[in-house]
Scaffold this active site. Structure first.
Site, mmCIF file in Angstrom:
data_model
loop_
_atom_site.group_PDB
_atom_site.id
_atom_site.type_symbol
_atom_site.label_atom_id
_atom_site.label_comp_id
_atom_site.label_asym_id
_atom_site.label_seq_id
_atom_site.Cartn_x
_atom_site.Cartn_y
_atom_site.Cartn_z
ATOM 1 N N LYS A 1 0.835 -1.206 0.000
ATOM 2 C CA LYS A 1 0.000 0.000 0.000
ATOM 3 C C LYS A 1 0.867 1.253 0.000
ATOM 4 O O LYS A 1 1.910 1.299 0.651
ATOM 5 C CB LYS A 1 -0.877 -0.018 1.254
ATOM 6 C CG LYS A 1 -1.790 1.189 1.413
ATOM 7 C CD LYS A 1 -2.939 1.142 0.452
ATOM 8 C CE LYS A 1 -3.932 2.280 0.703
ATOM 9 N NZ LYS A 1 -4.989 2.306 -0.306
ATOM 10 N N CYS B 1 -0.898 11.415 -6.720
ATOM 11 C CA CYS B 1 -1.753 11.928 -5.649
ATOM 12 C C CYS B 1 -1.322 13.338 -5.286
ATOM 13 O O CYS B 1 -0.142 13.676 -5.414
ATOM 14 C CB CYS B 1 -1.665 11.038 -4.413
ATOM 15 S SG CYS B 1 -2.464 9.439 -4.600
#
Length: 254
Positions: free
Chosen positions: A49, A148
């Site tokens: 992740k 992001c």
């Protein structure tokens, strides 16, 4: 009938994948328990992740949505993760990779809230790589998430080419990438839709091809929206329902 050989390599042959297909860093990669399932699967590698410096819970539920026929899915997770120290620890890597830790590569993803956070995590990873050098808890490479937002009030890094160039210049200046890199580095890019944007991104990345081993060419496509017809409300709670589109529907763009 003999099964086809789908093995391949990344980073100029320095990372061997048992299959050309492996998982993205996403909703099902947050813990060693989840990642161990990937390690036991036919996935060519295991990508953790995207981590921040400290652990965080992410957005409110519901934050994922799946089309009934499997044609598309969406998420607005807000990067829930256990923090970088968790994903680079020998304990986590051991629990993830199990009894055959060298069969496929274990890869770390980082997505700092600021440039300083990304540099701090890369330094932590450098220390971990050096400490794990003689153990089976190997970190094969690091994926720097440029898909992001990084600075409040600024666009996603990969869409802000001036910011993207600054980030790559700072990363390239770290001691771990001087001479022979301490570990392989990849970047995760947002989806582009105009040819000049592809060219501008490629120009920046090509300046640093000496340290870049691979490019993940598309993250989710932003600002997708699904409405629950029964509640007449967005299917995802955060950000007014806006979420990243993934699944088969994205392949036509990717």
């Amino acid at each position: 009938m003999t099964s086809p050989d789908l093995s391949t390599t990344l980073a100029r042959g320095s990372i061997s994948l048992t299959s050309a297909i492996y998982n993205a860093s996403g909703p099902r990669t947050g813990s060693s328990a989840a990642m161990s399932k990937i390690a036991k699967s036919e996935s060519g590698g295991v990508l953790a992740k995207s981590a921040t410096v400290d652990s965080q819970k992410g957005n409110a539920m519901p934050r994922t949505w799946h089309e009934d026929d499997g044609a598309a899915s969406m998420n607005s997770e807000g990067l829930p993760n256990a923090g970088i120290d968790y994903y680079i620890s020998a304990k986590t890597i051991g629990e993830t990779m199990g009894d055959n830790p060298t069969t496929k590569p274990y890869m770390v993803s980082i997505s700092g809230k600021t440039l300083a956070d990304n540099l701090k995590m890369l330094k932590k990873i450098s220390t971990a790589v050096e400490n794990h050098d003689n153990s089976s808890a190997k970190i094969a490479c690091v994926e720097l998430n440029l898909a992001c937002p990084n600075i409040v009030g600024k666009p996603t890094i990969g869409y802000d080419f001036e910011q993207m160039e600054d980030v790559m210049d700072e990363v390239a200046s770290l001691p771990c990438f001087k001479g022979k890199p301490l570990f392989q580095l990849g970047v995760k890019m947002p989806p582009y839709f105009d040819r000049p944007h592809f060219e501008m991104a490629a120009s920046i990345l090509n300046k640093h091809k000496g340290i870049l081993g691979y490019v993940a060419s598309v993250n989710t496509i932003g600002n997708a929206l699904a409405i629950d017809i029964h509640s007449e409300m967005p299917a995802i709670q955060a950000n007014g329902g806006d979420a990243g589109l993934s699944g088969p529907a994205v392949k036509y763009t990717a």
